[in-house]
Write an enzyme that holds these catalytic residues in place. Structure first.
Site, PDB file in Angstrom:
ATOM      1  N   ASP A   1      44.268  40.546  42.768  1.00  0.00           N
ATOM      2  CA  ASP A   1      43.879  40.768  44.154  1.00  0.00           C
ATOM      3  C   ASP A   1      43.154  39.508  44.630  1.00  0.00           C
ATOM      4  OD1 ASP A   1      43.463  41.989  46.615  1.00  0.00           O
ATOM      5  OD2 ASP A   1      42.911  43.897  45.720  1.00  0.00           O
ATOM      6  N   TYR A   2      42.824  39.474  45.897  1.00  0.00           N
ATOM      7  CA  TYR A   2      42.313  38.283  46.575  1.00  0.00           C
ATOM      8  C   TYR A   2      41.059  37.739  45.890  1.00  0.00           C
ATOM      9  CZ  TYR A   2      41.270  35.493  50.784  1.00  0.00           C
ATOM     10  OH  TYR A   2      41.022  34.485  51.680  1.00  0.00           O
TER      11      TYR A   2
END
Length: 750
Positions: free
Chosen positions: A292-293
């Site tokens: 994820d980011y």
């Protein structure tokens, strides 16, 4: 003790520095991929594992590490330093960068463009939680297919969806992106959405690579607080939180996104037991894992990594193949490989997986396909707009309808539409409506007016803001209510109150709106609540006591039209809750499939002392999972079992008769629940095992049949493996997780 030690060693072991086994299945002996890997430099290999957002952008409040300008982006593509981009809107820039990648980079490896296509691209459909209320996975497959067609016409071939996290704590805002609290229902929607996004052939120009997320147990964050720690048993992880991921992978998903959270001290992005042990070794997953980011960089803030170099090493060795946005892999993996701390075999495996998926998408053979679409391919699609309306009205759940106040006639009555969501199109779409050029939404007032014989019969008054009063608002609302025959009260959450990083401690109606509801109810006029929400809510006072309540969620571009369809009876509401509505905020986490206790409270004696009970409210849901009513009442009876003993290899037929006792066609969601009375591991009070959505003509009956097999009764045993144990079981055929008609049977070895 040995079993406990084994559990600890498996699930929560630190990252190993040994070279993992080669993932031979990811690409097999594909000559093109192996030839590329043989010719790639270490930097080019790491480039295939590095994913970024578009240049010259920034997300306020969200880390934007390694932000680059447009020229740097082109230089990186030419040098092979990135595998693709995400959320980079527009075809022209995508086409330019892809041409640089395939014509100017040394090896000509195409880019992969991804996006957060969560509930539509140009045509915004209901939020996933709302859509789950349809209890129609086939409908979700159709909307995901439409989203894939639209997103691929804008050059995207990869979506960071579906979210398949189980969400049992309504405080957690991201529950809006999933299918609710139940494992069986979530499995069906996970698989359907993957099939819809990817289509029948991943190499087709209109397919999107699906990415089930967030691996794993992100929805179990402590306190319902986004990004917070998760502390659960391995049994709960395997019984509740992992099955929807397995369902998505079995449906063909070839990428998985790791989660932000930790599980018992090990952040998911750096947990080898999850990313290698479960995904690779147990499930034989052939695709790739994307972070994820900036999740790898966040290992530092977690206190798990001392610096970026260690964070990159931990994430990569655990099994995270692609780093999103942080740039840590490009910064540190080359030297980690050079030093021998990261084996070259592990690097090659990760690259092989990414290249294999790109090949499956057809990018090597036709890298520019879809990047030269004609403008009309991105215009409004009438079929998709019609699908959005169908989806929206099938997502609406009617919780109550006292005195049959609904449906309303289209003429002859004055209607007051009151509330902060009564007019305009703000707050209709919900979170993750990211891209420009989207279809214009239909407001509630617009939809109602269009359906009325005399639009002048509708008075529209805001009455209050979302979380603050308006000067003179309540007075104007009360005046409108007194002048009307019926009040439609459009209240609830704004789209900024549900979604990522939008946790709430109080899941009730904001006080300004509650005050508005109390004042309007005091007029004595019939009140119909149109509830805007992205989670289960705790209703009280005038809202709870309204004559009728429609859960209208965030319904997307056809919000007003769909609500009008239900309010005026052109569509008989058929939605059912995918989450339990608690009595009060203090009950959450709240879900129907809770474990028994040693001191259960008898159903008929809430006041009994020294039992599992609250002193200030009941234990039961205000509205249970699976609940919803339509305009035609139904009756359940005549439950029959094909036998009272089910051998392990046999099939039990469960039948019940559902009768429409009303004057309109009914569309009923008939649900099958089971519970084992005693087992070697304590079991929930009941679990959903199947459901059927059936249409029944007025006055008619329909026999609904389910087939139940021993495998449907599996659970995670003491040895952490799926097992089925002979014993006594209860079965319910029911309209919700509370009540229904019951029979029992014995599961036997022979």
């Amino acid at each position: 003790m040995a079993a406990l030690l084994g559990l600890a060693c498996f699930l929560f072991s630190p990252v190993s520095h040994a070279a993992p086994a080669t993932a031979e299945g990811a690409a097999g002996a594909d000559a093109r991929i192996e030839s590329l890997i043989a010719r790639m430099t270490v930097e080019e290999k790491v480039g295939q594992l590095s994913l970024y957002g578009p240049a010259d952008t920034n997300i306020p409040g969200n880390p934007q590490a390694a932000q680059r300008n447009g020229q740097q982006e082109i230089d990186d593509v030419r040098a092979g330093r990135l595998t693709g981009l995400f959320n980079n809107e527009g075809l022209e820039r995508k086409r330019v960068l892809q041409e640089v990648a395939v014509r100017e980079s040394r090896l000509g490896i195409p880019l992969l463009y991804g996006a957060d296509v969560i509930h539509g691209f140009r045509t915004i459909f209901p939020m996933p939680l709302a859509e789950a209320a349809s209890w129609e996975p086939e409908l979700a497959e159709r909307t995901a297919r439409a989203a894939a067609v639209e997103a691929s016409a804008d050059g995207f071939r990869w979506t960071f969806a579906p979210m398949v996290d189980i969400a049992r704590d309504a405080r957690w805002g991201r529950g809006i992106e999933g299918a609710g609290e139940d494992v069986y229902l979530a499995n069906q929607f996970a698989a359907a959405r993957v099939r819809g996004f990817q289509g029948s052939d991943l190499s087709r120009a209109d397919s999107l690579l699906a990415t089930p997320k967030h691996f794993a147990a992100y929805g179990a964050a402590e306190g319902g607080l986004d990004y917070a720690a998760t502390d659960i048993s391995e049994r709960t992880l395997r019984q509740v939180y992992l099955p929807p991921f397995r369902a998505a992978l079995d449906a063909g998903a070839l990428s998985v996104m790791s989660a932000f959270n930790e599980i018992s001290g090990i952040p998911s992005i750096a947990n080898p037991a999850l990313l290698t042990g479960v995904l690779r070794d147990e499930w034989k997953f052939k695709g790739f894992v994307v972070s994820d980011y900036t999740a790898d960089e966040e290992l530092i803030a977690h206190g798990y990594a001392a610096d970026g170099r260690q964070a990159a090493k931990q994430s990569f060795l655990a099994g995270t193949d692609v780093s999103m946005q942080s740039g840590l892999y490009m910064r540190y993996l080359p030297e980690l490989v050079a030093s021998g701390e990261v084996p070259m075999a592990r690097l090659d495996d990760a690259v092989r997986r990414v290249l294999w998926v790109k090949q499956k998408l057809g990018l090597f053979d036709q890298p520019l396909r879809g990047l030269d679409a004609a403008p009309q391919a991105r215009a409004d699609n009438p079929a998709h707009i019609a699908l959005a309306r169908e989806d929206a009205r099938r997502s609406i759940v009617m919780l109550k309808n006292e005195r049959a106040v609904l449906p309303l006639p289209k003429s002859g009555r004055k209607i007051a539409l009151i509330g902060p969501f009564a007019s305009g199109t703000q707050d209709l779409l919900g979170a993750w409506s990211l891209f420009p050029g989207q279809s214009a939404p239909v407001g509630i007032d617009e939809g109602l007016s269009a359906a009325l014989a005399d639009p002048g019969a509708l008075a529209v008054v805001r009455g209050s803001g979302i979380d603050a009063p308006l000067a003179g608002g309540i007075e104007a609302a009360v005046a409108a209510a007194r002048d009307a025959d019926v009040v439609l009260l459009a209240i609830g959450e704004s789209e900024r109150m549900s979604g990522e990083a939008r946790s709430r401690t109080d899941i009730g109606i904001p006080q300004a709106q509650q005050d508005l509801a109390e004042a309007v109810a005091a007029t004595g006029k019939p009140v119909v609540v149109l509830l805007s929400n992205g989670r289960a809510m705790a209703l009280k006072g005038a809202v709870r006591n309204a004559d009728a309540i429609l859960v209208t969620w965030f319904l997307g571009v056809q919000t007003g039209s769909a609500i009008a369809d239900v309010v005026f009876g052109d569509f008989n509401p058929s939605g059912r809750l995918p989450v339990s509505f608690p009595q009060a905020s203090g009950q959450v986490p709240f879900y129907y499939g809770q474990k028994r206790t040693g001191r259960p409270l008898p159903d008929n004696d809430q006041a009994m002392a020294f039992k599992t009970r609250y002193v200030d409210t009941t234990n039961q849901a205000l509205y249970p999972f699976g609940h919803g009513i339509g305009y035609a009442p139904v009756r359940y009876d005549g439950m029959e079992l094909s036998q009272d003993r089910l051998p392990l290899g046999g099939t039990l037929r469960v039948r019940a008769t559902v009768t429409n006792t009303g004057q309109r066609e009914a569309e009923e969601v008939v649900q099958l629940y089971a519970a084992e009375r005693a087992a070697s591991v304590t079991r929930p009070v009941r679990e959903l095992k199947n459901f059927r959505k059936v249409r029944i003509e007025p006055g008619a009956s329909k026999v609904v049949e389910f087939a139940l097999r021993a495998d449907d009764l599996q659970f995670i045993g003491r040895d952490m493996k799926p097992t089925v144990e002979p014993g006594e079981f209860d079965l319910w055929v029911a309209p919700s997780a509370a009540g229904g008609i019951r029979k029992s049977f014995a599961l036997t070895r022979e």
